[in-house]
Write a protein that holds these residues in place. Structure first.
Motif, short mmCIF file in Angstrom:
data_model
loop_
_atom_site.label_atom_id
_atom_site.label_comp_id
_atom_site.label_asym_id
_atom_site.label_seq_id
_atom_site.Cartn_x
_atom_site.Cartn_y
_atom_site.Cartn_z
N MET A 1 -86.63 74.18 28.78
CA MET A 1 -85.42 74.91 29.19
C MET A 1 -85.34 76.26 28.38
SD MET A 1 -84.03 72.94 31.18
CE MET A 1 -81.96 72.96 31.24
N ASP A 2 -85.50 76.05 27.27
CA ASP A 2 -85.52 77.24 26.25
C ASP A 2 -86.29 78.34 26.46
OD1 ASP A 2 -83.41 76.03 24.57
OD2 ASP A 2 -84.71 75.63 22.98
N LEU A 3 -87.53 78.02 26.89
CA LEU A 3 -88.38 79.25 27.38
C LEU A 3 -87.98 79.75 28.62
CD1 LEU A 3 -91.90 77.23 26.72
CD2 LEU A 3 -91.00 79.49 25.91
N ALA A 4 -87.59 78.72 29.64
CA ALA A 4 -87.05 79.34 30.97
C ALA A 4 -85.86 80.08 30.74
CB ALA A 4 -86.91 78.20 31.82
N ALA A 5 -84.94 79.72 30.01
CA ALA A 5 -83.74 80.65 29.82
C ALA A 5 -83.92 81.91 28.97
CB ALA A 5 -82.95 79.88 28.95
N ASN A 6 -84.72 81.95 28.12
CA ASN A 6 -85.36 83.17 27.54
C ASN A 6 -86.04 84.12 28.64
OD1 ASN A 6 -84.41 82.58 25.19
ND2 ASN A 6 -86.23 81.82 24.59
N ALA A 7 -86.89 83.66 29.59
CA ALA A 7 -87.56 84.29 30.54
C ALA A 7 -86.72 84.96 31.52
CB ALA A 7 -88.78 83.56 31.25
N CYS A 8 -85.78 84.16 32.01
CA CYS A 8 -84.53 84.62 32.97
C CYS A 8 -83.78 85.91 32.23
CB CYS A 8 -83.63 83.62 33.18
SG CYS A 8 -84.53 82.25 34.48
N GLN A 9 -83.41 85.50 30.92
CA GLN A 9 -82.77 86.57 30.22
C GLN A 9 -83.41 87.60 30.09
OE1 GLN A 9 -79.43 86.26 29.15
NE2 GLN A 9 -79.49 88.09 28.54
N GLN A 10 -84.82 87.85 30.06
CA GLN A 10 -85.75 89.00 29.66
C GLN A 10 -85.62 89.86 31.31
OE1 GLN A 10 -89.36 87.66 28.29
NE2 GLN A 10 -88.66 87.72 26.19
N GLU A 11 -85.80 89.13 32.32
CA GLU A 11 -85.68 89.59 33.66
C GLU A 11 -84.69 90.25 33.85
OE1 GLU A 11 -88.07 89.75 36.04
OE2 GLU A 11 -89.36 89.27 34.59
N LEU A 12 -83.48 89.60 33.52
CA LEU A 12 -81.94 90.27 33.87
C LEU A 12 -82.05 91.58 32.97
CD1 LEU A 12 -79.65 87.12 33.98
CD2 LEU A 12 -80.54 88.39 36.04
N GLU A 13 -82.31 91.51 31.80
CA GLU A 13 -82.45 92.85 30.97
C GLU A 13 -83.23 93.98 31.36
OE1 GLU A 13 -80.36 93.27 28.15
OE2 GLU A 13 -79.55 91.42 28.49
N VAL A 14 -84.13 93.59 32.00
CA VAL A 14 -85.08 94.68 32.71
C VAL A 14 -84.20 95.35 33.55
CG1 VAL A 14 -86.93 95.21 34.16
CG2 VAL A 14 -87.49 93.72 32.02
N SER B 1 -84.43 97.70 46.84
CA SER B 1 -83.34 97.89 48.04
C SER B 1 -83.29 96.64 48.92
CB SER B 1 -83.82 99.00 49.06
OG SER B 1 -85.28 98.94 49.47
N ILE B 2 -81.90 96.59 49.31
CA ILE B 2 -81.67 95.35 50.42
C ILE B 2 -81.74 96.13 51.68
CG2 ILE B 2 -80.23 93.68 51.09
CD1 ILE B 2 -79.02 93.80 48.08
N SER B 3 -82.42 95.66 52.65
CA SER B 3 -82.60 96.13 54.05
C SER B 3 -81.17 96.12 54.77
CB SER B 3 -83.51 95.57 54.95
OG SER B 3 -83.11 94.04 55.27
N ALA B 4 -80.93 97.02 55.73
CA ALA B 4 -79.65 97.16 56.28
C ALA B 4 -79.58 95.85 56.87
CB ALA B 4 -79.81 98.40 57.36
N GLY B 5 -78.05 95.45 57.00
CA GLY B 5 -77.83 94.40 57.89
C GLY B 5 -77.89 92.85 57.07
N SER B 6 -78.80 93.03 56.04
CA SER B 6 -79.06 91.84 55.11
C SER B 6 -77.97 91.76 53.97
CB SER B 6 -80.43 91.82 54.81
OG SER B 6 -80.89 90.82 53.97
N THR B 7 -77.79 90.69 53.46
CA THR B 7 -77.14 90.72 52.02
C THR B 7 -77.89 90.47 50.83
OG1 THR B 7 -76.68 88.17 52.44
CG2 THR B 7 -75.24 89.61 53.52
N SER B 8 -79.14 90.13 51.10
CA SER B 8 -79.64 89.92 49.70
C SER B 8 -81.26 90.11 49.84
CB SER B 8 -79.40 88.44 49.07
OG SER B 8 -80.10 87.40 50.12
N THR B 9 -81.99 90.01 48.90
CA THR B 9 -83.71 90.33 48.70
C THR B 9 -83.98 89.58 47.55
OG1 THR B 9 -85.29 91.61 48.74
CG2 THR B 9 -83.74 92.32 47.63
N LYS B 10 -85.05 89.14 47.65
CA LYS B 10 -86.00 88.43 46.42
C LYS B 10 -86.96 88.93 46.25
CE LYS B 10 -84.07 83.74 47.65
NZ LYS B 10 -84.56 82.37 47.80
N VAL B 11 -87.29 88.90 44.70
CA VAL B 11 -88.41 89.36 44.06
C VAL B 11 -88.92 88.29 43.16
CG1 VAL B 11 -89.43 91.14 42.51
CG2 VAL B 11 -87.65 91.64 44.11
N GLU B 12 -90.21 88.19 43.12
CA GLU B 12 -90.86 86.96 42.47
C GLU B 12 -91.24 87.59 41.16
OE1 GLU B 12 -93.90 84.70 44.26
OE2 GLU B 12 -92.37 84.07 45.98
N PHE B 13 -91.23 86.78 39.99
CA PHE B 13 -91.87 87.22 38.76
C PHE B 13 -92.52 86.17 38.05
CE2 PHE B 13 -87.96 85.21 37.41
CZ PHE B 13 -88.14 84.49 36.11
#
Length: 144
Positions: free
Chosen positions: A50-63, A74-86
């Motif tokens: 849980m600690d490792l996952a929380a730290n990794a998520c925090q680092q992604e958000l900081e980036v 970018s989010i395509s027109a007409g869409s509300t969201s997009t996803k990126v894997e890490f």
């Protein structure tokens, strides 16, 4: 003539009965504590993950916070969201990491139009043995 004085209660050591009772009690105590070790080990492993996952998520958000609104995917027109894997930490077996970017309005509800606000969620899911399964999600807001 010399007389010997025998004292009662001046014996040394333990009797066989006392030694057997002590061994039985120690054996019971070891069985009770021994049964709790596997559960404690799984709990410690899950907490570490849980600690490792929380730290990794925090680092992604900081980036994404550091690069700013205009450098987010970018989010395509007409869409509300997009996803990126890490890539999550190697210690998390069978883990997947995703960052979801969602356009939101003043009330933080998803919207199709560009409002200058992005809700960014970094999430890691993993599966393991026993109690070691989990999901960590951290969220932040990035504005233009």
């Amino acid at each position: 003539m010399t007389q010997r004085i025998h004292r009662r209660g001046a014996r040394r050591g333990f009797t066989l009965t006392e030694a057997i009772i002590a061994m039985v009690l120690l054996s019971l105590i070891m069985v009770v504590f021994g049964a709790s070790f596997p559960y404690a080990s799984q709990t410690i492993t899950r907490s570490r993950h849980m600690d490792l996952a929380a730290n990794a998520c925090q680092q992604e958000l900081e980036v994404y916070r550091s690069v700013g609104y205009n450098s987010c995917p970018s989010i395509s027109a007409g869409s509300t969201s997009t996803k990126v894997e890490f890539t999550p930490p190697d210690a998390l077996t069978q883990a997947t990491g995703t960052v979801t970017f969602t356009r939101v309005n003043d009330s933080l509800n998803a919207t199709g139009s560009d409002t200058g606000r992005l809700k960014v969620e970094a999430s890691i899911k993993w599966s393991g043995y026993g109690l070691d399964k989990g999901n960590v999600t951290l969220t932040t807001l990035i504005v233009r």
